[in-house]
Design an enzyme around this catalytic site. Structure first.
Site, mmCIF file in Angstrom:
data_model
loop_
_atom_site.group_PDB
_atom_site.id
_atom_site.type_symbol
_atom_site.label_atom_id
_atom_site.label_comp_id
_atom_site.label_asym_id
_atom_site.label_seq_id
_atom_site.Cartn_x
_atom_site.Cartn_y
_atom_site.Cartn_z
ATOM 1 N N HIS A 390 37.822 44.700 50.819
ATOM 2 C CA HIS A 390 38.221 43.368 51.277
ATOM 3 C C HIS A 390 37.510 42.271 50.485
ATOM 4 C CE1 HIS A 390 39.588 40.535 54.507
ATOM 5 N NE2 HIS A 390 38.518 39.867 54.105
ATOM 6 N N GLU A 391 36.190 42.366 50.411
ATOM 7 C CA GLU A 391 35.421 41.319 49.731
ATOM 8 C C GLU A 391 35.675 41.308 48.221
ATOM 9 O OE1 GLU A 391 34.280 39.065 51.472
ATOM 10 O OE2 GLU A 391 34.222 40.087 53.412
ATOM 11 N N HIS A 394 38.736 39.251 47.613
ATOM 12 C CA HIS A 394 38.416 37.818 47.529
ATOM 13 C C HIS A 394 37.828 37.478 46.157
ATOM 14 C CE1 HIS A 394 39.187 36.470 51.566
ATOM 15 N NE2 HIS A 394 38.335 37.308 52.126
#
Length: 598
Positions: A390-391, A394
Site C-alpha cells: 500500500h505505502e 503511494h
C-alpha cells in the site's frame, strides 16, 4: 515468563532505516537552510499589490516555488526525524519551529489569491499570452479564477476568517466529548479477565471469536454513546449548519456542491456512487447470509459482522520475504515499475521496524526534492505485507508524478490519493488468492478482500448517503433531533444489510462515533478511490499492455488537471457507474470463491 522488550533505535541495523542523510547530513545544515528560507520569505511581500504586471506575476510564482520547495524539504526532514523517535526533544523542537514558520509563510502569501482574482480572467490570460514563461501556470491560475464566484470580498473573507474558530466549535466539542469525557464500562475478555472498554480497543473485542465478548463490547460501547445522544446530535447538526452557512456565504447552490466543485467533481459522481451500491445491495445481503452460515449462527446480529470467518494464519514473514511477496504480486505492473520498487527498497526510502518512541502506523511522505519516504512498523504479519504494498503504491505514485510534472502540479488531490496504493493491494491479493494452495490461507485472503470491499465501499457509501440525507433535510429547514438521526441510521442499516440480520437497537446511535462526519462529504472518496483502483487492477490483469500504459498516464499526471479528467484520460470514467459496478463484480466473484472453497 520472558517479556519481549521493544528495541531502542540504536539496536536496529541501519540498513532498515530511511536515509535522512540524503536530505541533510547534520542539524547545522538544516538550520543553515532554515535561516535562508526565513530570509527568502521576507522578499515575497515585495509583490503585494504589484501582480498586475506579467513580469511581477511570473517572478512571484518563481520565488514562491523556490520558497515552497525549500520549506517542504525542511518540513519532511523535521517531521520524519521526529516520528522515528518522538522522545528526541531536538527533533520535536525542529518540527515545532517549521510548523510555526509555515503558518507564518501562509499569512505572508495570503494576498496572492485575492489579488489574482481582482486582476480578472481576461487580464491574466493576456499576461499568459504576452509572456510565454507564464504558460505552464495556466491551469493553476485558471483554477483560482474559476472559483471567483465563490470567493468573497477582502472584508467578507476577513469576517469569515474571524468566525472560523466559532464555525469549527462543533467539531472541537465532538473531539473533547468522544476522546476525553466519555468513559465506557468494563467487560470480560476472551480469557475471562475484566478489562476497561475504550473506543480504541473496541475493534479488538468486536472481532472476538467469543460471541459474548463481542456482544458485551457492542452493547457497552453503544449504550454509552446513547447516554449522550442529545449532545452528539447537537454537535453534529451544528457542524452541518456551519458547513451550510459557509456554502451559502460562498454562493454555492448546495453544501454538496461546495465540497465537490473546487476540484470540479460533478455532483453526479456522488449520486452515481450511491445509486450503484443501492442497485446492488443484494450482493451485501448475500455476504451476510454466507457469513451467518459460516459462523454457524441461527440468527446473525450487527455485533457478528466483524468476527473473521477464518482465523488469521499464524505466520511469521521476515521483511525480506515480504519484499519478495509484494514484488511477485506486482509483476503485472511491468519491469519499469518493479525497478522503481527495488530502488525504493535498496536506496533508503523505508524506515522498517518499530522502535521505542517511534510513531505508530504507516505512511508515505516526501517532497519534490526528497525521496518519497515510507514509515512502517513492520511486525512480521500478513497485514504488514499488505501495508508495504500500500505505502509503496503511494510512494511510486509520488515518484512518477514528480518526475513527470513541474513542482506546481507534482502533488495529487485527495480524490486520487488512495487509488495507486489500493491498486497495489488489489493486484497483490488477487495474485496471492490465485496462487495459494493452502485452503485455509486462501479462504482467509478471500475474506480479507471481501471485508475490505464491505467496509471501504458499501459501508462508506452508506455513510455518504447518511450525509446527503442529513444535509438536504437541514438545508430545507428541517430540524433533526437525536431520535431523527437514529431513525435515519437504523433505516439505512436495514436497507444495506437486509432482512436476514437483526438490526440491534444499539446500532442506531453509531452515527455519533463517526468523526469523518465533521469533514463534510469526505467519506465517499474512500469508495470511489477503491472503485477506481479495482478498475485499474482488473484492466491491467485482463489487458496488460494497453491498460498498463493508461495506468502509467494516471501515475504521471499529478494535479495537472482535475481529478475526474485525469482518471478519464487513463481509461477510468468516474462520472459513470461502471467502476463501482466492477467492484461489485469482484465482490460477487469473491463470494463465489468462498462458497466454492468451504
Amino acid at each position: 515468563m520472558n517479556t519481549i522488550k521493544l528495541k531502542s533505535r540504536n539496536e536496529i541495523p541501519k540498513e532498515y532505516f530511511w536515509d535522512m542523510q540524503k536530505i541533510f547530513t547534520s542539524i547545522d545544515e538544516f538550520e543553515k537552510d532554515f535561516k535562508s528560507l526565513k530570509n527568502m520569505s521576507n522578499d515575497i511581500t515585495y509583490f503585494h499589490g504589484k501582480l498586475k504586471s506579467p513580469n511581477n506575476l511570473l517572478n512571484f510564482l518563481k520565488l514562491h516555488e523556490k520558497i515552497s520547495r525549500l520549506a517542504d524539504t525542511l518540513y519532511i526532514y523535521a517531521h520524519c526525524r521526529s516520528d522515528e523517535d518522538t522522545t528526541n526533544t531536538k527533533f520535536q523542537s525542529l518540527r515545532g519551529e517549521i510548523d510555526s514558520f509555515l503558518a507564518e509563510l501562509s499569512s505572508k502569501t495570503a494576498f496572492f489569491v485575492p489579488e489574482v482574482l481582482s486582476i480578472g480572467k481576461e487580464k491574466v490570460l493576456n499576461a499568459i499570452n504576452s509572456l510565454p514563461e507564464l504558460k505552464p501556470y495556466t491551469f493553476y491560475l485558471m483554477n483560482i479564477l474559476n472559483l471567483k464566484p465563490h470567493t468573497l470580498s477582502k472584508e467578507q473573507e476577513e469576517i469569515m476568517a474571524a468566525v472560523s474558530d466559532c464555525l469549527e466549535a462543533p467539531s472541537n466539542i465532538y473531539d473533547m466529548l468522544s476522546d476525553a469525557d466519555i468513559t465506557f464500562p468494563n467487560i470480560k475478555d476472551d480469557k475471562g479477565f475484566e478489562v476497561e472498554l475504550t473506543d480504541k480497543n473496541y475493534s479488538v473485542y468486536i472481532a472476538s471469536k467469543n460471541r459474548e465478548v463481542r456482544k458485551s463490547a457492542f452493547k457497552g460501547l453503544f449504550s454509552t454513546y446513547y447516554k449522550y445522544k442529545n449532545t452528539f446530535a447537537m454537535s453534529l447538526t451544528s457542524s452541518i449548519k456551519s458547513f451550510i452557512f459557509n456554502s451559502k456565504m460562498r454562493n454555492f447552490n448546495s453544501s454538496l456542491e461546495s465540497s465537490l466543485k473546487p476540484n470540479n467533481i460533478p455532483l453526479t459522481v456522488y449520486d452515481n456512487a450511491i445509486k450503484a451500491i443501492n442497485d446492488n445491495l443484494s450482493s451485501l445481503h448475500r455476504y451476510v447470509s454466507i457469513k451467518k452460515k459460516l459462523l454457524g449462527l441461527d440468527r446473525i446480529h450487527m455485533y457478528d459482522l466483524y468476527v473473521p470467518i477464518i482465523d488469521t494464519p499464524d505466520v511469521h514473514i521476515d521483511y525480506n520475504e515480504a519484499v519478495k511477496i509484494v514484488e511477485e504480486g506486482l509483476t503485472s505492473l511491468g519491469k519499469e515499475y518493479l525497478k522503481i520498487f527495488k530502488e525504493g527498497i535498496e536506496n533508503g526510502w523505508i524506515d522498517v521496524f518499530e522502535n521505542k518512541g517511534k510513531r505508530g502506523g504507516a505512511y508515505s511522505s516526501g517532497s519534490y526534492d526528497t525521496m518519497p519516504y515510507i514509515l512502517l512498523n513492520y511486525n512480521y504479519k500478513l497485514n504488514d505485507v499488505f501495508t508495504l504494498a500500500h505505502e509503496m503504491g503511494h510512494s511510486i505514485h509520488t515518484y512518477y508524478s514528480k518526475k513527470s510534472q513541474p513542482y506546481i502540479y507534482s502533488d495529487y488531490t485527495l480524490f486520487c490519493a488512495e487509488v495507486a496504493s489500493t491498486t497495489n493491494e488489489c493486484l497483490l491479493v488477487n495474485h496471492m488468492i490465485n496462487n495459494e494452495l493452502d485452503k485455509k490461507k486462501k479462504l482467509y485472503l478471500i475474506n480479507q478482500q471481501l471485508e475490505q470491499i464491505r467496509t471501504t465501499v458499501f459501508r462508506q457509501i452508506m455513510f455518504a448517503e447518511f450525509e446527503k440525507i442529513t444535509h438536504e433535510k437541514i438545508e430545507t429547514g428541517t430540524s433533526l433531533t437525536s431520535n431523527d438521526l437514529c431513525i435515519i441510521w437504523h433505516d439505512l442499516n436495514k436497507k444495506y444489510f437486509g432482512d436476514e440480520i437483526i438490526i440491534d437497537s444499539e446500532i442506531d446511535i453509531e452515527w455519533a462515533r463517526i468523526p469523518h462526519f465533521y469533514s463534510d462529504f469526505y467519506v465517499y472518496q474512500y469508495a470511489t478511490g477503491y472503485a477506481a483502483a479495482n478498475a485499474f487492477a482488473t484492466n491491467i490483469l485482463n489487458n496488460p499492455n494497453a491498460s498498463l500504459k493508461e495506468y502509467k498516464k494516471f501515475l504521471k499526471a499529478g494535479s495537472s488537471d482535475y481529478p475526474i479528467n485525469i482518471l478519464k484520460n487513463s481509461g477510468i470514467d468516474m462520472t459513470t457507474p461502471e467502476p463501482m459496478k466492477k467492484t461489485i463484480e469482484r465482490f460477487n466473484e469473491l463470494l463465489n470463491l468462498i462458497e466454492k472453497n468451504i
